[in-house]
Design an enzyme around this catalytic site. Structure first.
Site, PDB file in Angstrom:
ATOM      1  N   ARG A   7     -14.040   3.109 -33.509  1.00  0.00           N
ATOM      2  CA  ARG A   7     -15.853   3.290 -33.558  1.00  0.00           C
ATOM      3  C   ARG A   7     -15.108   5.059 -34.259  1.00  0.00           C
ATOM      4  O   ARG A   7     -16.229   5.636 -35.261  1.00  0.00           O
ATOM      5  CB  ARG A   7     -16.513   3.123 -32.437  1.00  0.00           C
ATOM      6  CG  ARG A   7     -17.979   3.899 -32.650  1.00  0.00           C
ATOM      7  CD  ARG A   7     -18.814   4.216 -31.030  1.00  0.00           C
ATOM      8  NE  ARG A   7     -19.793   4.489 -31.839  1.00  0.00           N
ATOM      9  CZ  ARG A   7     -21.313   4.368 -31.653  1.00  0.00           C
ATOM     10  NH1 ARG A   7     -21.148   4.512 -30.372  1.00  0.00           N
ATOM     11  NH2 ARG A   7     -22.581   4.473 -31.747  1.00  0.00           N
TER      12      ARG A   7
ATOM     13  N   VAL B 214      -5.073  -4.366 -21.052  1.00  0.00           N
ATOM     14  CA  VAL B 214      -6.675  -3.807 -20.117  1.00  0.00           C
ATOM     15  C   VAL B 214      -7.357  -4.917 -19.423  1.00  0.00           C
ATOM     16  O   VAL B 214      -8.266  -4.436 -18.455  1.00  0.00           O
ATOM     17  CB  VAL B 214      -7.682  -3.733 -21.253  1.00  0.00           C
ATOM     18  CG1 VAL B 214      -6.772  -2.432 -21.923  1.00  0.00           C
ATOM     19  CG2 VAL B 214      -8.461  -4.676 -21.828  1.00  0.00           C
TER      20      VAL B 214
ATOM     21  N   ARG C  62       4.823  -9.896 -16.807  1.00  0.00           N
ATOM     22  CA  ARG C  62       4.685  -9.668 -18.670  1.00  0.00           C
ATOM     23  C   ARG C  62       6.002  -9.448 -18.810  1.00  0.00           C
ATOM     24  O   ARG C  62       6.213  -9.714 -19.918  1.00  0.00           O
ATOM     25  CB  ARG C  62       3.948  -8.229 -18.783  1.00  0.00           C
ATOM     26  CG  ARG C  62       2.592  -8.206 -18.692  1.00  0.00           C
ATOM     27  CD  ARG C  62       1.588  -9.193 -19.501  1.00  0.00           C
ATOM     28  NE  ARG C  62       0.526  -8.964 -19.365  1.00  0.00           N
ATOM     29  CZ  ARG C  62      -0.237  -9.999 -19.112  1.00  0.00           C
ATOM     30  NH1 ARG C  62      -0.298 -10.687 -19.945  1.00  0.00           N
ATOM     31  NH2 ARG C  62      -1.761  -9.432 -19.186  1.00  0.00           N
TER      32      ARG C  62
ATOM     33  N   HIS D 242      -5.765  -6.283 -16.988  1.00  0.00           N
ATOM     34  CA  HIS D 242      -5.455  -5.184 -15.803  1.00  0.00           C
ATOM     35  C   HIS D 242      -6.033  -4.583 -15.171  1.00  0.00           C
ATOM     36  O   HIS D 242      -6.385  -2.992 -16.139  1.00  0.00           O
ATOM     37  CB  HIS D 242      -3.387  -4.765 -15.776  1.00  0.00           C
ATOM     38  CG  HIS D 242      -2.539  -5.729 -16.267  1.00  0.00           C
ATOM     39  ND1 HIS D 242      -2.224  -6.689 -14.892  1.00  0.00           N
ATOM     40  CD2 HIS D 242      -1.927  -6.378 -17.409  1.00  0.00           C
ATOM     41  CE1 HIS D 242      -0.915  -7.840 -15.820  1.00  0.00           C
ATOM     42  NE2 HIS D 242      -1.408  -7.526 -16.690  1.00  0.00           N
ATOM     43  N   ARG D 243      -6.710  -4.094 -13.670  1.00  0.00           N
ATOM     44  CA  ARG D 243      -7.892  -3.393 -13.731  1.00  0.00           C
ATOM     45  C   ARG D 243      -6.953  -2.330 -12.491  1.00  0.00           C
ATOM     46  O   ARG D 243      -7.288  -0.930 -12.427  1.00  0.00           O
ATOM     47  CB  ARG D 243      -9.446  -3.903 -13.125  1.00  0.00           C
ATOM     48  CG  ARG D 243      -9.498  -4.786 -14.338  1.00  0.00           C
ATOM     49  CD  ARG D 243     -10.817  -5.052 -14.321  1.00  0.00           C
ATOM     50  NE  ARG D 243     -10.920  -6.667 -13.800  1.00  0.00           N
ATOM     51  CZ  ARG D 243     -10.109  -8.079 -13.561  1.00  0.00           C
ATOM     52  NH1 ARG D 243      -9.494  -7.698 -14.607  1.00  0.00           N
ATOM     53  NH2 ARG D 243     -10.335  -8.654 -12.757  1.00  0.00           N
TER      54      ARG D 243
ATOM     55  N   GLN E   7      -7.016   4.523 -28.429  1.00  0.00           N
ATOM     56  CA  GLN E   7      -7.550   5.286 -29.384  1.00  0.00           C
ATOM     57  C   GLN E   7      -8.753   4.285 -30.101  1.00  0.00           C
ATOM     58  O   GLN E   7      -9.302   3.067 -29.640  1.00  0.00           O
ATOM     59  CB  GLN E   7      -6.846   4.889 -30.771  1.00  0.00           C
ATOM     60  CG  GLN E   7      -6.530   5.698 -31.523  1.00  0.00           C
ATOM     61  CD  GLN E   7      -6.081   5.323 -32.946  1.00  0.00           C
ATOM     62  OE1 GLN E   7      -5.413   3.924 -32.546  1.00  0.00           O
ATOM     63  NE2 GLN E   7      -5.519   6.099 -33.637  1.00  0.00           N
ATOM     64  N   SER E   8      -9.610   5.165 -30.495  1.00  0.00           N
ATOM     65  CA  SER E   8     -11.778   4.369 -30.711  1.00  0.00           C
ATOM     66  C   SER E   8     -11.264   4.158 -32.070  1.00  0.00           C
ATOM     67  O   SER E   8     -11.326   4.588 -32.872  1.00  0.00           O
ATOM     68  CB  SER E   8     -12.299   5.606 -30.617  1.00  0.00           C
ATOM     69  OG  SER E   8     -13.415   4.803 -30.769  1.00  0.00           O
TER      70      SER E   8
ATOM     71  N   SER F 265       0.874  -0.926   0.356  1.00  0.00           N
ATOM     72  CA  SER F 265       0.025   0.318  -0.108  1.00  0.00           C
ATOM     73  C   SER F 265       1.184   1.073  -0.093  1.00  0.00           C
ATOM     74  O   SER F 265       0.724   2.343  -0.779  1.00  0.00           O
ATOM     75  CB  SER F 265      -0.965  -0.084   0.909  1.00  0.00           C
ATOM     76  OG  SER F 265      -0.031   0.259   2.443  1.00  0.00           O
TER      77      SER F 265
END
Length: 301
Positions: free
Chosen positions: A142, A128, A220, A130-131, A139-140, A105
């Site tokens: 859409r 992603v 990783r 990993h939260r 980058q989208s 902590s």
């Protein structure tokens, strides 16, 4: 980041007399270092810089560590650290002991922000996951029209069968060509993107606290990790080490602090960085058995 170039097996060592026998490198089961390939990805540390880390980050972590064991208020501990009343070496020693003890902590109070570019969607889907302690903005597909969508070419395909590479590249080109045709036919980008392969590159911003970064790096940087994300965290480690060799030293494969490997796929020991836990437990069982024959009992922990 430039990786050290290792000469081919049997090549003369630079600086040695011509004709001098050279020692061949032993073969290893460790996957090839992805850093030996120019993958076209980048990871740049946006914040903080070296001055912020030296002036505030190390004192802040020190303050969090010392507060747990001091009667002084945190603001006084922080003031003394920032004003130079505490030797940097003393701060680092305490921080190292606390991190190694697992008191994580204390290192959640500092964060690092990276600009990550040129990675594939294959990598971003892993990243992603990993939260806790991590934030992403990507980058989208859409809202961004990819006129010339770049893609990742895996080294095994690039250096493998020429026919397979040709077919791979043709498949990717066809998918991206179809995407452009659909956009031209007024198909919404959010629908046209369905043809994108996982090889499509993307960009993102990642912010993570130090505890999460150490955890991610432990997973990783392992040789069992997928080659692309392993390379990303080599770049991340390089960026941190450039501004703080002290904090960068904590970014290592998880087997380094553990002292053993706990990867199921390494039960055969082909990666020799650390012995597999099965080997460690077997050796411990043998020691306990030997101790019992002499009337002693080794502690379980």
């Amino acid at each position: 980041m430039t990786d050290t170039v290792v000469p081919p097996i049997g090549a003369p060592v630079v600086g040695s007399p011509v004709g001098t026998p050279t020692t061949k490198r032993e073969r290893t089961g460790i996957p090839k270092n992805p850093g030996r390939h120019d993958l076209g990805m980048q990871a740049r540390l946006l914040f903080p810089d070296k001055d912020v880390i030296d002036r505030f980050y190390v004192p802040l972590i020190y303050t969090a560590c010392r507060t747990c064991y001091s009667e002084l208020p945190p603001e006084e501990i922080f003031r003394r650290a920032v004003d130079g009343e505490i030797e940097p070496a003393n701060m680092q020693r305490l921080i190292t002991r606390v991190i190694e003890s697992g008191h994580g902590s204390t290192i959640e109070h500092v964060v690092f922000t990276f600009a990550v570019s040129g990675v594939s969607r294959t990598l971003s889907h892993q990243l992603v996951r990993h939260r806790a302690g991590v934030a992403f903005d990507q980058q989208s597909q859409r809202y961004v029209s990819f006129k010339r969508a770049a893609t990742m070419l895996p080294p095994t395909i690039a250096e493998g069968d020429p026919d397979l590479r040709s077919r791979y590249e043709a498949h990717v080109d066809e998918a991206l060509g179809l995407y452009s045709e659909m956009l031209a036919a007024d198909v919404p980008g959010e629908d046209a993107r369905f043809v994108f392969p996982n090889a499509t590159r993307t960009n993102l911003v990642m912010t993570t606290n130090l505890r999460a970064l150490i955890h991610m790096s432990g997973l990783r940087l392992c040789t069992m990790a997928q080659w692309e994300i392993r390379r990303l965290f080599q770049l991340v480690r390089h960026e941190i080490s450039a501004v703080s060799p002290f904090l960068g030293s904590f970014l290592a494969p998880k087997c380094v602090p553990l002292g053993y490997c706990d990867e199921d796929r390494n039960r055969d020991g082909h990666c020799p960085i650390r012995p597999h836990k099965d080997v460690v437990l077997e050796a411990w069982a043998e020691r306990r058995k030997a101790a019992r024959t002499t009337g002693r009992e080794l502690p379980v922990r």
